[in-house]
Design an enzyme around this catalytic site. Structure first.
Site, mmCIF file in Angstrom:
data_model
loop_
_atom_site.group_PDB
_atom_site.id
_atom_site.type_symbol
_atom_site.label_atom_id
_atom_site.label_comp_id
_atom_site.label_asym_id
_atom_site.label_seq_id
_atom_site.Cartn_x
_atom_site.Cartn_y
_atom_site.Cartn_z
ATOM 1 N N TYR A 52 0.837 -1.195 0.000
ATOM 2 C CA TYR A 52 0.000 0.000 0.000
ATOM 3 C C TYR A 52 0.877 1.252 0.000
ATOM 4 C CZ TYR A 52 -3.537 -3.462 1.356
ATOM 5 O OH TYR A 52 -4.350 -4.572 1.422
ATOM 6 N N HIS A 110 0.662 -11.886 0.786
ATOM 7 C CA HIS A 110 -0.413 -11.077 0.195
ATOM 8 C C HIS A 110 -1.216 -11.861 -0.864
ATOM 9 C CE1 HIS A 110 -1.461 -6.555 -0.380
ATOM 10 N NE2 HIS A 110 -2.519 -7.295 -0.571
HETATM 11 N N1 LIG Z 1 -5.530 -8.814 0.894
HETATM 12 C C1 LIG Z 1 -5.867 -8.144 -0.183
HETATM 13 O O1 LIG Z 1 -5.525 -8.503 -1.318
HETATM 14 C C2 LIG Z 1 -6.717 -6.908 -0.033
HETATM 15 C C3 LIG Z 1 -7.339 -6.340 -1.151
HETATM 16 C C4 LIG Z 1 -8.123 -5.222 -0.965
HETATM 17 C C5 LIG Z 1 -8.282 -4.672 0.308
HETATM 18 N N2 LIG Z 1 -7.630 -5.214 1.377
HETATM 19 C C6 LIG Z 1 -7.754 -4.632 2.741
HETATM 20 O O2 LIG Z 1 -9.139 -4.482 3.044
HETATM 21 C C7 LIG Z 1 -9.411 -3.116 3.354
HETATM 22 C C8 LIG Z 1 -10.812 -2.750 2.934
HETATM 23 O O3 LIG Z 1 -10.979 -2.825 1.534
HETATM 24 P P1 LIG Z 1 -11.086 -1.520 0.603
HETATM 25 O O4 LIG Z 1 -10.395 -0.390 1.269
HETATM 26 O O5 LIG Z 1 -10.638 -1.897 -0.748
HETATM 27 O O6 LIG Z 1 -12.654 -1.264 0.495
HETATM 28 P P2 LIG Z 1 -13.836 -0.994 1.524
HETATM 29 O O7 LIG Z 1 -13.390 -0.977 2.917
HETATM 30 O O8 LIG Z 1 -14.946 -1.918 1.145
HETATM 31 O O9 LIG Z 1 -14.296 0.488 1.080
HETATM 32 C C9 LIG Z 1 -13.521 1.631 1.342
HETATM 33 C C10 LIG Z 1 -14.252 2.839 0.753
HETATM 34 O O10 LIG Z 1 -15.542 2.960 1.367
HETATM 35 C C11 LIG Z 1 -15.689 4.237 1.966
HETATM 36 N N3 LIG Z 1 -16.385 4.038 3.246
HETATM 37 C C12 LIG Z 1 -15.856 3.595 4.405
HETATM 38 N N4 LIG Z 1 -16.797 3.517 5.361
HETATM 39 C C13 LIG Z 1 -17.960 3.937 4.788
HETATM 40 C C14 LIG Z 1 -19.280 4.096 5.260
HETATM 41 N N5 LIG Z 1 -19.615 3.795 6.522
HETATM 42 N N6 LIG Z 1 -20.240 4.547 4.387
HETATM 43 C C15 LIG Z 1 -19.916 4.840 3.112
HETATM 44 N N7 LIG Z 1 -18.680 4.711 2.597
HETATM 45 C C16 LIG Z 1 -17.707 4.264 3.432
HETATM 46 C C17 LIG Z 1 -14.305 4.775 2.175
HETATM 47 O O11 LIG Z 1 -14.331 6.191 2.116
HETATM 48 P P3 LIG Z 1 -13.400 7.171 2.996
HETATM 49 O O12 LIG Z 1 -12.036 6.541 3.050
HETATM 50 O O13 LIG Z 1 -13.457 8.446 2.247
HETATM 51 O O14 LIG Z 1 -13.988 7.306 4.368
HETATM 52 C C18 LIG Z 1 -13.566 4.160 0.985
HETATM 53 O O15 LIG Z 1 -13.773 4.940 -0.166
HETATM 54 C C19 LIG Z 1 -8.306 -2.368 2.595
HETATM 55 O O16 LIG Z 1 -8.186 -1.031 3.012
HETATM 56 C C20 LIG Z 1 -7.126 -3.249 2.873
HETATM 57 O O17 LIG Z 1 -6.606 -3.023 4.165
HETATM 58 C C21 LIG Z 1 -6.879 -6.342 1.234
#
Ligand SMILES: NC(=O)c1ccc[n+]([C@@H]2O[C@H](COP(=O)([O-])OP(=O)(O)OC[C@H]3O[C@@H](n4cnc5c(N)ncnc54)[C@H](OP(=O)(O)O)[C@@H]3O)[C@@H](O)[C@H]2O)c1
Length: 273
Positions: A52, A110
């Site tokens: 990241y 990962h």
């Molecule tokens: N292992 C892997 O390959 C992998 C892949 C993808 C993700 N991940 C991990 O999983 C985490 C979560 O996935 P993600 O970040 O891709 O997606 P996510 O958590 O599903 O969505 C994040 C987005 O949703 C918004 N958001 C957060 N809370 C909200 C709410 N209550 N209402 C409306 N919108 C909201 C955030 O906006 P704001 O930030 O503007 O508040 C951001 O734009 C990642 O950050 C990472 O740590 C791991």
């Protein structure tokens, strides 16, 4: 907040993701503040990765947990191309430096790369013996990968799981429950995209005086053994996500969500982002 046992520790069922953090210096203060607010509200599990922002997110986390290390359960991930006997200890040292700590609670591969799993596991175990990591696990492993890994020492598998991506319910999730391995659900709110505009989700949210994102999180948490790791920078999102742990969906809600977002009827290849 409800907790479950992960890698020998009690962790909250809602943690904090960090993908897309650390990319812009102008957002740094807000990102640090968001993580600190989340910790205050009980979301003490933080998920990050060397990938990241090429270490930038780990630096944000390092600043956010300063003075709070003992309260936090830290998860980071190594790139597959670093997952060798020589590469893993070096990558871990770099992560530790950026995170400004001397141990990572849970260190994940990962996704699967070219190095033999046995070599990666040996390197993880060595880090564990040295106290640099508490436990290790994997991410983006489908069932055949997990069966090949066949290691009771693997603490978790972090995979894509949300209302729109339910493929793991067919085989991976039952397998994980059977083996007592907690699953970490990434992108639990569909990256804040069109999923949240679904009319059924909106109706259920309105009935509970909640938001669609909160219903999406509560839906993931309807079952035991699953941890959701939403990423949020806006403080109102952080607050809403922490509160989502209290939302209880009833059988009618779950049936309506099954109509709107279908459960898999056959094996689906593991989805990834
Ligand atoms: N292992 C892997 O390959 C992998 C892949 C993808 C993700 N991940 C991990 O999983 C985490 C979560 O996935 P993600 O970040 O891709 O997606 P996510 O958590 O599903 O969505 C994040 C987005 O949703 C918004 N958001 C957060 N809370 C909200 C709410 N209550 N209402 C409306 N919108 C909201 C955030 O906006 P704001 O930030 O503007 O508040 C951001 O734009 C990642 O950050 C990472 O740590 C791991």
């Amino acid at each position: 907040m409800r907790t479950l046992e992960l890698a020998g520790s009690q962790v909250p069922v809602i943690g904090q993701g960090t993908w897309r953090m650390g990319e812009e210096r102008s957002r740094h203060t807000k990102e640090v503040a968001a993580l600190r607010l989340g910790i205050e509200l009980g979301m003490t599990l933080i998920d990050t990765a060397e990938m990241y922002a090429e270490g930038g997110a780990e630096e944000v986390v390092g600043e956010a947990i300063a003075g709070l290390r003992d309260q936090v359960f830290l998860v980071s991930k190594v790139y597959p191309f670093n997952a060798s006997r020589r590469g893993i200890p070096q990558a871990c040292e770099r992560s530790l430096r950026r995170l400004n700590t001397d141990y990572i609670d849970l260190y994940l591969l990962h996704w699967r790369g070219d190095y033999p799993l046995a070599e990666t596991v040996e390197a993880f175990e060595h880090l564990r013996e040295e106290g640099k990591i508490g436990r290790w696990g994997v991410s983006n492993f489908d069932l055949d990968d997990l069966e090949e890994l066949a290691s009771p020492a693997c603490a978790t598998n972090q995979v894509l799981y949300n209302l729109e991506e339910r493929g793991i319910e067919f085989d991976l999730l039952p397998w994980s429950h059977h083996h007592g391995m907690p699953v970490m659900a990434y992108c639990p709110i569909g990256q804040g995209g069109h999923m949240l505009a679904n009319s059924t989700l909106k109706q259920i949210a309105a009935r509970h005086e909640a938001t669609p994102a909160q219903v999406a999180l509560a839906w993931i948490l309807r079952q035991n053994g699953v941890i959701a790791i939403p990423k949020a920078v806006r403080p109102e999102h952080v607050q809403l996500n922490a509160q989502a742990a209290q939302l209880q969906l009833d059988i009618g809600d779950l049936e309506a969500l099954d109509q709107a977002f279908h459960a898999p009827q056959c094996k689906q290849r593991l989805a990834m982002v």
